[in-house]
Design a protein around this motif. Sequence first.
Motif, PDB file in Angstrom:
ATOM      1  N   ILE A 147       0.842  -1.208   0.000  1.00 54.52           N
ATOM      2  CA  ILE A 147       0.000   0.000   0.000  1.00 54.52           C
ATOM      3  C   ILE A 147       0.872   1.250   0.000  1.00 54.52           C
ATOM      4  O   ILE A 147       0.653   2.184  -0.789  1.00 54.52           O
ATOM      5  CB  ILE A 147      -0.940  -0.013   1.215  1.00 54.52           C
ATOM      6  N   CYS A 148       1.865   1.289   0.881  1.00 54.77           N
ATOM      7  CA  CYS A 148       2.727   2.476   0.969  1.00 54.77           C
ATOM      8  C   CYS A 148       3.509   2.688  -0.317  1.00 54.77           C
ATOM      9  O   CYS A 148       3.621   3.819  -0.815  1.00 54.77           O
ATOM     10  CB  CYS A 148       3.688   2.328   2.149  1.00 54.77           C
ATOM     11  N   CYS A 149       4.049   1.608  -0.879  1.00 54.25           N
ATOM     12  CA  CYS A 149       4.803   1.736  -2.130  1.00 54.25           C
ATOM     13  C   CYS A 149       3.904   2.231  -3.254  1.00 54.25           C
ATOM     14  O   CYS A 149       4.283   3.136  -4.015  1.00 54.25           O
ATOM     15  CB  CYS A 149       5.416   0.388  -2.508  1.00 54.25           C
ATOM     16  N   GLY A 150       2.711   1.656  -3.362  1.00 51.19           N
ATOM     17  CA  GLY A 150       1.803   2.076  -4.422  1.00 51.19           C
ATOM     18  C   GLY A 150       1.392   3.527  -4.285  1.00 51.19           C
ATOM     19  O   GLY A 150       1.312   4.258  -5.287  1.00 51.19           O
ATOM     20  N   ALA A 151       1.130   3.979  -3.058  1.00 47.35           N
ATOM     21  CA  ALA A 151       0.715   5.365  -2.844  1.00 47.35           C
ATOM     22  C   ALA A 151       1.828   6.339  -3.230  1.00 47.35           C
ATOM     23  O   ALA A 151       1.577   7.375  -3.852  1.00 47.35           O
ATOM     24  CB  ALA A 151       0.317   5.566  -1.387  1.00 47.35           C
ATOM     25  N   LEU A 152       3.073   6.001  -2.873  1.00 51.22           N
ATOM     26  CA  LEU A 152       4.190   6.878  -3.227  1.00 51.22           C
ATOM     27  C   LEU A 152       4.516   6.795  -4.718  1.00 51.22           C
ATOM     28  O   LEU A 152       4.879   7.802  -5.342  1.00 51.22           O
ATOM     29  CB  LEU A 152       5.412   6.533  -2.385  1.00 51.22           C
ATOM     30  N   PHE A 153       4.390   5.597  -5.295  1.00 43.77           N
ATOM     31  CA  PHE A 153       4.542   5.479  -6.746  1.00 43.77           C
ATOM     32  C   PHE A 153       3.518   6.372  -7.459  1.00 43.77           C
ATOM     33  O   PHE A 153       3.807   6.934  -8.523  1.00 43.77           O
ATOM     34  CB  PHE A 153       4.357   4.031  -7.186  1.00 43.77           C
ATOM     35  N   TYR A 154       2.329   6.486  -6.870  1.00 42.33           N
ATOM     36  CA  TYR A 154       1.307   7.340  -7.474  1.00 42.33           C
ATOM     37  C   TYR A 154       1.759   8.800  -7.504  1.00 42.33           C
ATOM     38  O   TYR A 154       1.565   9.497  -8.511  1.00 42.33           O
ATOM     39  CB  TYR A 154      -0.011   7.227  -6.702  1.00 42.33           C
ATOM     40  N   LEU A 155       2.357   9.289  -6.420  1.00 41.20           N
ATOM     41  CA  LEU A 155       2.857  10.672  -6.401  1.00 41.20           C
ATOM     42  C   LEU A 155       3.924  10.859  -7.471  1.00 41.20           C
ATOM     43  O   LEU A 155       3.971  11.896  -8.151  1.00 41.20           O
ATOM     44  CB  LEU A 155       3.411  11.010  -5.020  1.00 41.20           C
ATOM     45  N   GLY A 156       4.786   9.861  -7.635  1.00 42.08           N
ATOM     46  CA  GLY A 156       5.772   9.929  -8.709  1.00 42.08           C
ATOM     47  C   GLY A 156       5.119   9.910 -10.075  1.00 42.08           C
ATOM     48  O   GLY A 156       5.587  10.580 -11.007  1.00 42.08           O
ATOM     49  N   PHE A 157       4.031   9.163 -10.205  1.00 41.85           N
ATOM     50  CA  PHE A 157       3.292   9.108 -11.469  1.00 41.85           C
ATOM     51  C   PHE A 157       2.706  10.471 -11.833  1.00 41.85           C
ATOM     52  O   PHE A 157       2.807  10.924 -12.977  1.00 41.85           O
ATOM     53  CB  PHE A 157       2.178   8.065 -11.343  1.00 41.85           C
ATOM     54  N   VAL A 158       2.110  11.158 -10.846  1.00 40.13           N
ATOM     55  CA  VAL A 158       1.550  12.492 -11.097  1.00 40.13           C
ATOM     56  C   VAL A 158       2.645  13.448 -11.555  1.00 40.13           C
ATOM     57  O   VAL A 158       2.472  14.201 -12.526  1.00 40.13           O
ATOM     58  CB  VAL A 158       0.852  13.033  -9.833  1.00 40.13           C
ATOM     59  N   ALA A 159       3.784  13.422 -10.864  1.00 36.35           N
ATOM     60  CA  ALA A 159       4.890  14.305 -11.243  1.00 36.35           C
ATOM     61  C   ALA A 159       5.396  13.982 -12.647  1.00 36.35           C
ATOM     62  O   ALA A 159       5.758  14.894 -13.410  1.00 36.35           O
ATOM     63  CB  ALA A 159       6.029  14.177 -10.233  1.00 36.35           C
ATOM     64  N   THR A 160       5.397  12.708 -13.017  1.00 33.96           N
ATOM     65  CA  THR A 160       5.859  12.318 -14.348  1.00 33.96           C
ATOM     66  C   THR A 160       4.922  12.819 -15.431  1.00 33.96           C
ATOM     67  O   THR A 160       5.365  13.321 -16.480  1.00 33.96           O
ATOM     68  CB  THR A 160       5.997  10.791 -14.432  1.00 33.96           C
ATOM     69  N   VAL A 161       3.619  12.688 -15.201  1.00 30.50           N
ATOM     70  CA  VAL A 161       2.648  13.174 -16.189  1.00 30.50           C
ATOM     71  C   VAL A 161       2.796  14.687 -16.375  1.00 30.50           C
ATOM     72  O   VAL A 161       2.833  15.194 -17.506  1.00 30.50           O
ATOM     73  CB  VAL A 161       1.215  12.819 -15.752  1.00 30.50           C
ATOM     74  N   LEU A 162       2.906  15.414 -15.272  1.00 26.06           N
ATOM     75  CA  LEU A 162       3.054  16.866 -15.361  1.00 26.06           C
ATOM     76  C   LEU A 162       4.391  17.237 -16.002  1.00 26.06           C
ATOM     77  O   LEU A 162       4.487  18.244 -16.724  1.00 26.06           O
ATOM     78  CB  LEU A 162       2.942  17.489 -13.972  1.00 26.06           C
TER      79      LEU A 162
END
Length: 363
Positions: free
Chosen positions: A216-231
């Motif tokens: 859960i923690c890894c996925g949630a932080l990967f999500y923040l990295g995903f948002v930054a990558t899209v932007l």
Amino acid sequence: MNIAAATNESLAEISNYLIYSAMAVYTLAFVAHIAEWVFGSRSKVARTAAALSGGREKGSEDAAPAVEVRTGGSTSVLERPRIVVRSSSGRRGDLPDGPGASGGDEQGDLYGRIAVSLTTLAFLLHVAGVLARALSVQRAPWGNMYEFSTAFSMVAVAGYLGFLVAKKNVRWIGLPLVTTVLLDLGLAVTVLYTESDQLVPALHSYWLWIHVSLAICCGALFYLGFVATVLYLFRDRYETKLLDGGTPGGFATSVLERLPSSSSLDKFAYRINAAVFPFWTFTIVAGAIWAGDAWGRYWGWDPKEVWSFITWVAYACYLHARATAGWKGRKAAYLALLAFACFLFNYYGVNIFFNGKHSYGGV
């Protein structure tokens, strides 16, 4: 026994009420973030264009010294030709970060601070809802897809607020984060909802607290990295268009100008993914150890195991690409997006469309 069952049922109802309350406050935070971006659009920042042009206005270049040319017995005066090179402009790595969603507008900043306060309140309600669910089932509150989803979005918000507490300029994540949290919780309470119940025998282990909580923690932080990558991809395209002498549209300029530079977004995403990757590695190792205890084998090519490994390989390729000159930038970013897509499919796709020993999603 009946009293205990009634108490657990009441706690489950309280948990549902708290989750719905958190959703209502997240909605208010979403509206406040929208207001922040709207009022921020009134500010004319133009930092990126100024930096890329070297901060000089047209006609402000120093005149080149004249050149005297002797022809026969006469003298002609010629102006030295002006040579324009790419390096005379600002460099991509030197670009300043944008001022944030508020764009330096006072009223926009006020709405942004209100949005953060509402997000904090919603997060506290969210945490209370997850804890109430744990008390109602008397175990870790991530035994099915509903519980995993509510915990996942809770940790994502915790990561965002943690960056804010650490004085990091990440308020630009607020709008996409709150939007995603609302979608995730909406899906959880409608499609994925499962009544409080006990776990299947294979999950009765202390490894549930270690393996699943790490996932859960890894996925949630990967999500923040995903948002930054899209932007990053949008911002990079915006900067490239300016470098090529183009004129981006008004909407793109208003929104993208306020984000951090593409270099900052790229570094932010990379640092998150690089920091989380070792924990994702341990998550897979912990799952293998748990599988050995529960099923007598460490690896069995179960769909969940296979896609967890595929996700690991995708992020390993991304990190390797970042260290390879020809794959830095957009190519590496595409790998990061692919890696997070693998993570999402590992969670939703595998649980819904495949049968295996991990088929306990509750839907």
